[in-house]
Design a protein around this motif. Structure first.
Motif, PDB file in Angstrom:
ATOM      1  N   GLU A 125      39.606  12.728  11.389  1.00 14.02           N
ATOM      2  CA  GLU A 125      39.239  11.468  12.037  1.00 14.02           C
ATOM      3  C   GLU A 125      37.775  11.121  11.758  1.00 14.02           C
ATOM      4  OE1 GLU A 125      38.923   9.535  16.508  1.00 14.02           O
ATOM      5  OE2 GLU A 125      40.080  11.372  16.218  1.00 14.02           O
TER       6      GLU A 125
ATOM      7  N   ASN B 136      37.273   9.908   8.205  1.00 13.74           N
ATOM      8  CA  ASN B 136      37.696   8.512   8.068  1.00 13.74           C
ATOM      9  C   ASN B 136      36.677   7.570   8.684  1.00 13.74           C
ATOM     10  OD1 ASN B 136      40.110   8.718   6.554  1.00 13.74           O
ATOM     11  ND2 ASN B 136      41.144   9.506   8.357  1.00 13.74           N
ATOM     12  N   ASP B 137      36.093   7.958   9.800  1.00 12.96           N
ATOM     13  CA  ASP B 137      35.079   7.132  10.461  1.00 12.96           C
ATOM     14  C   ASP B 137      33.773   7.074   9.660  1.00 12.96           C
ATOM     15  OD1 ASP B 137      36.856   6.684  12.526  1.00 12.96           O
ATOM     16  OD2 ASP B 137      35.895   8.115  13.901  1.00 12.96           O
TER      17      ASP B 137
ATOM     18  N   SER C 273      38.550   9.517   0.474  1.00 12.93           N
ATOM     19  CA  SER C 273      39.123  10.723  -0.131  1.00 12.93           C
ATOM     20  C   SER C 273      39.124  10.524  -1.644  1.00 12.93           C
ATOM     21  CB  SER C 273      40.541  10.937   0.393  1.00 12.93           C
ATOM     22  OG  SER C 273      41.418   9.972  -0.161  1.00 12.93           O
TER      23      SER C 273
ATOM     24  N   ALA D 281      42.964   6.883   2.953  1.00 13.05           N
ATOM     25  CA  ALA D 281      42.411   7.472   4.170  1.00 13.05           C
ATOM     26  C   ALA D 281      42.656   8.979   4.148  1.00 13.05           C
ATOM     27  CB  ALA D 281      43.077   6.851   5.396  1.00 13.05           C
ATOM     28  N   TRP D 282      41.710   9.713   4.732  1.00 12.43           N
ATOM     29  CA  TRP D 282      41.869  11.165   4.831  1.00 12.43           C
ATOM     30  C   TRP D 282      43.045  11.496   5.741  1.00 12.43           C
ATOM     31  CZ3 TRP D 282      39.308  14.703   2.008  1.00 12.43           C
ATOM     32  CH2 TRP D 282      38.126  14.312   1.383  1.00 12.43           C
ATOM     33  N   THR D 283      43.825  12.481   5.343  1.00 11.64           N
ATOM     34  CA  THR D 283      44.871  13.062   6.175  1.00 11.64           C
ATOM     35  C   THR D 283      44.638  14.566   6.158  1.00 11.64           C
ATOM     36  OG1 THR D 283      46.414  13.413   4.346  1.00 11.64           O
ATOM     37  CG2 THR D 283      46.552  11.278   5.500  1.00 11.64           C
TER      38      THR D 283
END
Length: 72
Positions: A43, A46-47, A52, A57-59
């Motif tokens: 999180e 992503n903020d 990535s 978005a990063w997972t």
């Protein structure tokens, strides 16, 4: 003579890329803010605005894959 056991970069094969520096900085800021779980770290990444490697978005899966790649 430098004591090799006190060299924090003794295993480094090359200078980190700008991306690696930014990723490390973002991870350090998350830890400094008290984030210590993978979901929270993802999180925060992503903020942070740091994309990535794929631009998505990063997972948790992308983070694990990237750490495996960087650690190889």
């Amino acid at each position: 003579m430098t004591d090799r056991y006190l060299d924090p970069h003794q295993a480094r094969q090359r200078t980190p890329t700008t991306y690696e520096d930014l990723l490390g900085d973002a991870i350090e800021r998350a830890f400094a803010a008290g984030v210590h779980d993978l979901a929270g770290l993802v999180e925060r990444l992503n903020d942070s605005g740091l994309a990535s490697p794929s631009g998505k978005a990063w997972t948790e899966a992308i983070y694990r894959e990237e750490m495996a790649t960087l650690g190889a």
